[in-house]
Design a protein around this motif. Structure first.
Motif, mmCIF file in Angstrom:
data_model
loop_
_atom_site.group_PDB
_atom_site.id
_atom_site.type_symbol
_atom_site.label_atom_id
_atom_site.label_comp_id
_atom_site.label_asym_id
_atom_site.label_seq_id
_atom_site.Cartn_x
_atom_site.Cartn_y
_atom_site.Cartn_z
ATOM 1 N N TYR A 199 54.702 48.329 102.009
ATOM 2 C CA TYR A 199 53.453 49.089 102.123
ATOM 3 C C TYR A 199 52.331 48.368 101.369
ATOM 4 N N LEU A 200 52.633 47.876 100.168
ATOM 5 C CA LEU A 200 51.633 47.154 99.382
ATOM 6 C C LEU A 200 51.213 45.857 100.071
ATOM 7 N N GLY A 204 47.404 44.846 101.723
ATOM 8 C CA GLY A 204 46.723 43.664 101.209
ATOM 9 C C GLY A 204 46.686 43.553 99.702
ATOM 10 N N MET A 205 47.503 44.344 99.008
ATOM 11 C CA MET A 205 47.519 44.320 97.551
ATOM 12 C C MET A 205 48.560 43.354 96.997
ATOM 13 N N VAL A 206 49.563 43.042 97.805
ATOM 14 C CA VAL A 206 50.663 42.177 97.378
ATOM 15 C C VAL A 206 50.856 41.073 98.408
ATOM 16 N N MET A 220 59.717 36.951 98.329
ATOM 17 C CA MET A 220 59.245 37.027 96.949
ATOM 18 C C MET A 220 57.865 37.683 96.944
ATOM 19 N N TYR A 221 57.683 38.660 96.065
ATOM 20 C CA TYR A 221 56.464 39.465 96.056
ATOM 21 C C TYR A 221 55.648 39.204 94.791
ATOM 22 N N LYS A 222 54.323 39.165 94.979
ATOM 23 C CA LYS A 222 53.417 38.930 93.847
ATOM 24 C C LYS A 222 52.118 39.679 94.089
ATOM 25 N N LEU A 223 51.620 40.328 93.039
ATOM 26 C CA LEU A 223 50.349 41.043 93.143
ATOM 27 C C LEU A 223 49.216 40.051 93.344
ATOM 28 N N LYS A 224 48.327 40.347 94.283
ATOM 29 C CA LYS A 224 47.203 39.446 94.551
ATOM 30 C C LYS A 224 46.177 39.515 93.428
#
Length: 224
Positions: A199-200, A204-206, A220-224
């Motif tokens: 969802y994030l 467009g937040m992650v 692999m996930y990272k906050l923008k």
């Protein structure tokens, strides 16, 4: 995130040292570039080494209440101010907010409230500095304007407390994390974690990247 340069303006040397130690305890991205005791000293530092954030005691020697804050705004210095004061009258608070104070700490306060103020500021600054277009959910989660049970703006099955938990965890990370790592750190099921992460990403937040090894690649996930 780049360092946030902090200037402490406080007429009591002992309080100034306490505040400096508080900033050091919080650590990255904050760094203290100096402290001073008068309005004149403060203006000189602001002109020569512009801080990002000032922790300002509004009652200074040779100063008149929030004159320094007014002067900063008059000269359009690109910095933010958190007011620290023993003043509790509503007129002082209103005037400080009117001149753009981002928070107001009334003495005496503890480390927890101090840390909350600085971290809220750094998170908001990160959003504003990195995004050309600000999403409402970003501001709502930072200012905590939404009631914890008000999920009317979220799709079914996505709840604000869990969303904030994952979002705040990612904010603290310096490198991308897998769904497995995040779920284990937060003691959540992997499928629930994956649903919120996707969802994030959709909002467009992650950002998501692929890490290749043995077997299937890992997201692999990272906050923008």
């Amino acid at each position: 995130m780049n360092k946030i340069k902090v200037l402490i303006i406080e007429d009591d040397p002992m309080v100034a040292e306490f505040n400096k130690s508080y900033v050091k305890q919080i650590g990255h991205p904050f760094t203290v570039i100096g402290s001073c005791f008068t309005e004149e000293q403060a203006l000189e530092i602001v002109k020569t080494n512009t801080p990002d954030l000032i922790l300002l005691d509004i009652y200074l020697p040779n100063g008149n209440e929030i004159n320094l804050l007014k002067t900063i705004r008059k000269h359009n210095f690109l910095l933010d101010v958190i007011i620290i004061t023993a003043a509790k009258d509503s007129a002082t608070v209103q005037e400080a907010l009117r001149y753009g104070a981002v928070d107001f700490l009334i003495k005496p306060f503890g480390f927890k409230r101090f840390k909350q103020s600085l971290l809220n500021y750094s998170r908001l600054k990160k959003i504003i500095d990195s995004e050309e277009q600000i999403k409402q959910i970003d501001l709502d989660s930072r200012f905590e304007l939404l009631e914890i049970n008000n999920n009317s703006f979220l799709p079914k099955g996505v709840h604000l407390p869990t969303l904030k938990l994952i979002n705040d965890y990612l904010y603290e990370q310096t490198s991308p994390k897998s769904c497995k790592e995040i779920s284990e750190e937060l003691s959540m099921s992997r499928i629930t974690t994956w649903r919120y992460l996707e969802y994030l990403v959709k909002e467009g937040m992650v950002s998501v990247s692929l890490e290749y090894g043995i077997g299937r690649p890992t997201k692999m996930y990272k906050l923008k």
